[in-house]
Scaffold this motif. Sequence first.
Motif, PDB file in Angstrom:
ATOM      1  N   GLU A  14       0.831  -1.209   0.000  1.00  0.00           N
ATOM      2  CA  GLU A  14       0.000   0.000   0.000  1.00  0.00           C
ATOM      3  C   GLU A  14       0.866   1.259   0.000  1.00  0.00           C
ATOM      4  O   GLU A  14       0.564   2.234  -0.694  1.00  0.00           O
ATOM      5  CB  GLU A  14      -0.943  -0.007   1.205  1.00  0.00           C
ATOM      6  N   VAL A  15       1.944   1.236   0.764  1.00  0.00           N
ATOM      7  CA  VAL A  15       2.868   2.372   0.799  1.00  0.00           C
ATOM      8  C   VAL A  15       3.477   2.573  -0.589  1.00  0.00           C
ATOM      9  O   VAL A  15       3.559   3.701  -1.093  1.00  0.00           O
ATOM     10  CB  VAL A  15       3.976   2.158   1.858  1.00  0.00           C
ATOM     11  N   LYS A  16       3.881   1.487  -1.220  1.00  0.00           N
ATOM     12  CA  LYS A  16       4.467   1.564  -2.562  1.00  0.00           C
ATOM     13  C   LYS A  16       3.475   2.166  -3.552  1.00  0.00           C
ATOM     14  O   LYS A  16       3.803   3.079  -4.312  1.00  0.00           O
ATOM     15  CB  LYS A  16       4.914   0.184  -3.040  1.00  0.00           C
ATOM     16  N   SER A  21       1.725   6.744  -6.868  1.00  0.00           N
ATOM     17  CA  SER A  21       0.694   7.693  -7.299  1.00  0.00           C
ATOM     18  C   SER A  21       1.144   9.140  -7.103  1.00  0.00           C
ATOM     19  O   SER A  21       0.967   9.980  -7.982  1.00  0.00           O
ATOM     20  CB  SER A  21      -0.611   7.464  -6.526  1.00  0.00           C
ATOM     21  N   ILE A  22       1.738   9.410  -5.946  1.00  0.00           N
ATOM     22  CA  ILE A  22       2.211  10.771  -5.665  1.00  0.00           C
ATOM     23  C   ILE A  22       3.300  11.169  -6.654  1.00  0.00           C
ATOM     24  O   ILE A  22       3.255  12.250  -7.251  1.00  0.00           O
ATOM     25  CB  ILE A  22       2.737  10.883  -4.219  1.00  0.00           C
ATOM     26  N   PHE A  23       4.278  10.295  -6.856  1.00  0.00           N
ATOM     27  CA  PHE A  23       5.384  10.631  -7.749  1.00  0.00           C
ATOM     28  C   PHE A  23       4.934  10.705  -9.200  1.00  0.00           C
ATOM     29  O   PHE A  23       5.432  11.537  -9.961  1.00  0.00           O
ATOM     30  CB  PHE A  23       6.552   9.668  -7.553  1.00  0.00           C
ATOM     31  N   ALA A  24       3.969   9.874  -9.590  1.00  0.00           N
ATOM     32  CA  ALA A  24       3.438   9.939 -10.957  1.00  0.00           C
ATOM     33  C   ALA A  24       2.786  11.299 -11.195  1.00  0.00           C
ATOM     34  O   ALA A  24       2.917  11.879 -12.280  1.00  0.00           O
ATOM     35  CB  ALA A  24       2.442   8.814 -11.198  1.00  0.00           C
ATOM     36  N   SER A  25       2.112  11.823 -10.168  1.00  0.00           N
ATOM     37  CA  SER A  25       1.484  13.142 -10.324  1.00  0.00           C
ATOM     38  C   SER A  25       2.533  14.241 -10.480  1.00  0.00           C
ATOM     39  O   SER A  25       2.234  15.323 -10.980  1.00  0.00           O
ATOM     40  CB  SER A  25       0.568  13.445  -9.137  1.00  0.00           C
ATOM     41  N   LEU A  26       3.758  13.956 -10.064  1.00  0.00           N
ATOM     42  CA  LEU A  26       4.874  14.900 -10.233  1.00  0.00           C
ATOM     43  C   LEU A  26       5.670  14.606 -11.497  1.00  0.00           C
ATOM     44  O   LEU A  26       6.688  15.246 -11.758  1.00  0.00           O
ATOM     45  CB  LEU A  26       5.802  14.832  -9.012  1.00  0.00           C
ATOM     46  N   GLY A  27       5.226  13.592 -12.250  1.00  0.00           N
ATOM     47  CA  GLY A  27       5.892  13.258 -13.508  1.00  0.00           C
ATOM     48  C   GLY A  27       7.145  12.419 -13.357  1.00  0.00           C
ATOM     49  O   GLY A  27       8.027  12.464 -14.209  1.00  0.00           O
ATOM     50  N   MET A  28       7.230  11.665 -12.264  1.00  0.00           N
ATOM     51  CA  MET A  28       8.417  10.827 -12.086  1.00  0.00           C
ATOM     52  C   MET A  28       8.035   9.443 -11.596  1.00  0.00           C
ATOM     53  O   MET A  28       6.976   9.253 -11.015  1.00  0.00           O
ATOM     54  CB  MET A  28       9.427  11.487 -11.133  1.00  0.00           C
ATOM     55  N   SER A  29       8.908   8.504 -11.857  1.00  0.00           N
ATOM     56  CA  SER A  29       8.699   7.131 -11.394  1.00  0.00           C
ATOM     57  C   SER A  29       9.209   6.998  -9.961  1.00  0.00           C
ATOM     58  O   SER A  29       9.913   7.886  -9.447  1.00  0.00           O
ATOM     59  CB  SER A  29       9.462   6.157 -12.294  1.00  0.00           C
ATOM     60  N   LEU A  30       8.887   5.877  -9.346  1.00  0.00           N
ATOM     61  CA  LEU A  30       9.386   5.604  -8.000  1.00  0.00           C
ATOM     62  C   LEU A  30      10.913   5.539  -8.012  1.00  0.00           C
ATOM     63  O   LEU A  30      11.575   6.065  -7.110  1.00  0.00           O
ATOM     64  CB  LEU A  30       8.782   4.299  -7.476  1.00  0.00           C
TER      65      LEU A  30
END
Length: 92
Positions: A14-16, A21-30
């Motif tokens: 769930e954390v992953k 999701s948060i990083f995708a909204s910033l245009g980056m991958s994990l």
Amino acid sequence: MPKTATINMRVNPEVKSDAESIFASLGMSLTEAINVFLHKSIMEGGLPFDVRQPRYNATTEAAMREARDIMAGKVKAESYDSASELFSSLDK
């Protein structure tokens, strides 16, 4: 020197997912976000943020304990039929 190295780590799924999701909204991958974290840690010479225990006053800690107990079903939450009943209770 190789251009990349592999890091294997275990994390709550769930954390992953939430982090992705948060990083995708910033245009980056994990992976890109972790690289940013590692580079910033190197620049700072440690963690790039403060790590400390939150400190609350006794009233706030008691309210947090009560909220946890209500959520766990250990304590029954008070309920009111109207706002005026709630405010009367608070005035007591």
